[in-house]
Design an enzyme around this catalytic site. Sequence first.
Site, PDB file in Angstrom:
ATOM      1  N   LYS A  79      80.443 -11.871 -46.222  1.00 15.66           N
ATOM      2  CA  LYS A  79      79.805 -13.272 -46.183  1.00 15.66           C
ATOM      3  C   LYS A  79      79.644 -14.143 -47.361  1.00 15.66           C
ATOM      4  CE  LYS A  79      76.333 -15.883 -43.618  1.00 15.66           C
ATOM      5  NZ  LYS A  79      75.082 -15.746 -42.749  1.00 15.66           N
ATOM      6  N   SER A 154      75.149 -18.217 -38.465  1.00 13.32           N
ATOM      7  CA  SER A 154      76.124 -18.852 -39.553  1.00 13.32           C
ATOM      8  C   SER A 154      77.061 -17.653 -39.794  1.00 13.32           C
ATOM      9  CB  SER A 154      75.249 -19.369 -40.595  1.00 13.32           C
ATOM     10  OG  SER A 154      74.468 -17.941 -41.034  1.00 13.32           O
ATOM     11  N   SER A 178      71.850 -15.167 -37.355  1.00 12.30           N
ATOM     12  CA  SER A 178      73.241 -15.328 -37.669  1.00 12.30           C
ATOM     13  C   SER A 178      74.036 -14.222 -37.633  1.00 12.30           C
ATOM     14  CB  SER A 178      73.317 -15.931 -38.949  1.00 12.30           C
ATOM     15  OG  SER A 178      72.761 -17.184 -39.042  1.00 12.30           O
TER      16      SER A 178
HETATM   17  N1  GLN Z   1      70.680 -20.893 -36.186  1.00 18.44           N
HETATM   18  C1  GLN Z   1      69.695 -20.450 -37.161  1.00 18.44           C
HETATM   19  C2  GLN Z   1      69.545 -21.607 -38.220  1.00 18.44           C
HETATM   20  O1  GLN Z   1      70.341 -22.459 -38.127  1.00 18.44           O
HETATM   21  C3  GLN Z   1      69.978 -19.189 -37.934  1.00 18.44           C
HETATM   22  C4  GLN Z   1      70.737 -19.124 -39.177  1.00 18.44           C
HETATM   23  C5  GLN Z   1      70.702 -17.815 -39.911  1.00 18.44           C
HETATM   24  O2  GLN Z   1      70.410 -16.789 -38.998  1.00 18.44           O
HETATM   25  N2  GLN Z   1      71.325 -17.725 -40.923  1.00 18.44           N
HETATM   26  O3  GLN Z   1      68.665 -21.523 -39.011  1.00 18.44           O
END
Ligand code: GLN
Length: 475
Positions: A79, A154, A178
Site C-alpha cells: 500500500k 482504503s 481498511s
Molecule cells: N473507512 C474508514 C475511514 O474512512 C477506515 C479507513 C482506514 O481504516 N484507513 O476512516
Amino acid sequence: MELYNKTAHELHELLQTKQISAAELTADIFSRVDEVEDKIGAYLEITREKAFSDAKAVDEKISRGEKIFPLEGIPCAVKDNICTKGIKTTCASKILENFIPPYDATAYKKLSAQNPILIGKANLDEFAMGGSTENSGFHVTRNPHDLERVPGGSSGGSAAAVAAREAIFALGSDTGGSIRQPASFCGVVGMKPTYGRVSRYGLVAYASSLDQIGPITRDVTDCAQVLNAIAGRDEMDSTSTAADVPDFTKSLVADVKGLKIGLPKEYFVKGIDSEVETAVRNAAKKFESLGAEISEISLPHTDYAISTYYLIAPAEAATNLERYDGVSYGARVDGADVVEMMTNTRTEKFGAEVKRRIMIGNYALSAGYYDAYYLKALKVRTLIQKDFVDAFKNVDLILAPTAPTAAFKIGEMVSDPLKMYLQDVCTVPLNLAGLPGISIPCGVTKNNLPIGFQLIGKALDEATILRAAFTYEQC
Ligand code: GLN
C-alpha cells in the site's frame, strides 16, 4: 502457466524444488498485470525493473542450493502509505506526489529481509481516509469481481491486486477497517493485527492510536506467513509491543472443538443486507457443526462506535497532517508570503475528503469544544473497550459481518459521506479497542459479489483467530 493463481506457500514449494524460477514467476505476474491492470487500476507505481533484478538474485540463491525464506521470490504489492526507500510513496495524495522516502517502514524492511518481489505500490483512499478507494488523488480502483463496483478501501489497491492476481499477497493498513473491508469486498483474506503487533514506523500516519499494518492474502496460511514476517517489537515505534511473537503457522490447525464463539447481536441489526446476514450466520453454523460452541453476546456500546471513531480519527488526522505545509515534504504552491504559500499548497493539493477530516478534527479539538467532543469520544472509547473485555470473559472469539453490504457501485456513496461512514460500523470498534480481526470469504451474493465475515480475538491472540479461520477455510 498461470502461476499467478497460486498461493505463496504453493509457489514457495515450486521455487525451492526448482520447478519454477523466480524470474519465470515474476514474468508470469507481469503478464497478468499487463493484461488486467488497465481495467483494475490497482497500482500507483509499478516497480518492474527492480522486480526482475530482485528475482535474479533469488534465482542465484536457489541455484547455489540455499534454502529460501517462505516469502522469498513471491510477488507482492505494498500500500502506498507504507514508506519504501527510494520508491515513491504518495499516500495517493497530490501533496506527496513526488515524495521519495529516504527510509523503509519497519514492516516493509522486515518483509524485505525475506526477499519477496515488489510488483508495485498499491492505490488507496488519500491518506487512507475512505472506504472505497474513490478518494485517491490519482484514479479509482475497480473491483475485479465487478468493474462497476468499488474494491472497498482504503486498501482497495492492495485487495484488488491480490484478487485480480496482480500480486500473490499485499500489505495494507487498517485504521477503521481498511484491510478487512476491502478484503471482504474482493473475496480475499485480510487481517488487522493487535495494535502494536506490527511497527507503525514508516507507515504515514493517519490516526496514530488506531493505525495498524497487516496482510492481505489469498488464504489463511499465507496470512500467517506474512504476519510472521512483519510482526514484532521495534525500537523506532514506542507503541509496538514487546510481547513474544509466536510462529503463526503453528496455529494452522484444523480444529475448533470446544472453542467458544460469540455472535454480537448489535452487529446484526438494521442496515445489514439480508444476503450478508445469511452468509455470516451460515459461517457460524459451520463452526457449530465443527464443534465450536456458538452463543449470542452483547457489545452494548456498538451504537456509539461510528461517532466515536469519526471524532478521534479526524482529530488525530488533523494533527498528523499539519506537517504538509509546503516546506517539509512534497508539493508546494507559491504565494506572496509563507502563510499564503501554506494555504495555497494545502488548498490545492489535499482532496475534499482529507479537508473534511481536517476540519472536523480541528473543530473537535478546538478550545471550546474539546471537552464536549474529543474528550467525550475518548471516554466512550473506553466503554467500547470494556464491552470487549467483558465479552471475552465468556468467549474465545467473536464472529460478525465484516461490512453490512457487499461491494457497492462506484459513485454510489461518494456524495454522501455520512452514508459511507456508516459502512464502517462492524470494523471500527476493533480499532478503538486495539483488537485483532480477520476477514474471511464466506460466499457470494446472487450477483456474485464476495461476502466476508470477521473473527475478532483477544489482544495479542492472533493465533486463535488464525486457527479458527484456517479450520473454516479447510472445510
Ligand atoms: N473507512 C474508514 C475511514 O474512512 C477506515 C479507513 C482506514 O481504516 N484507513 O476512516
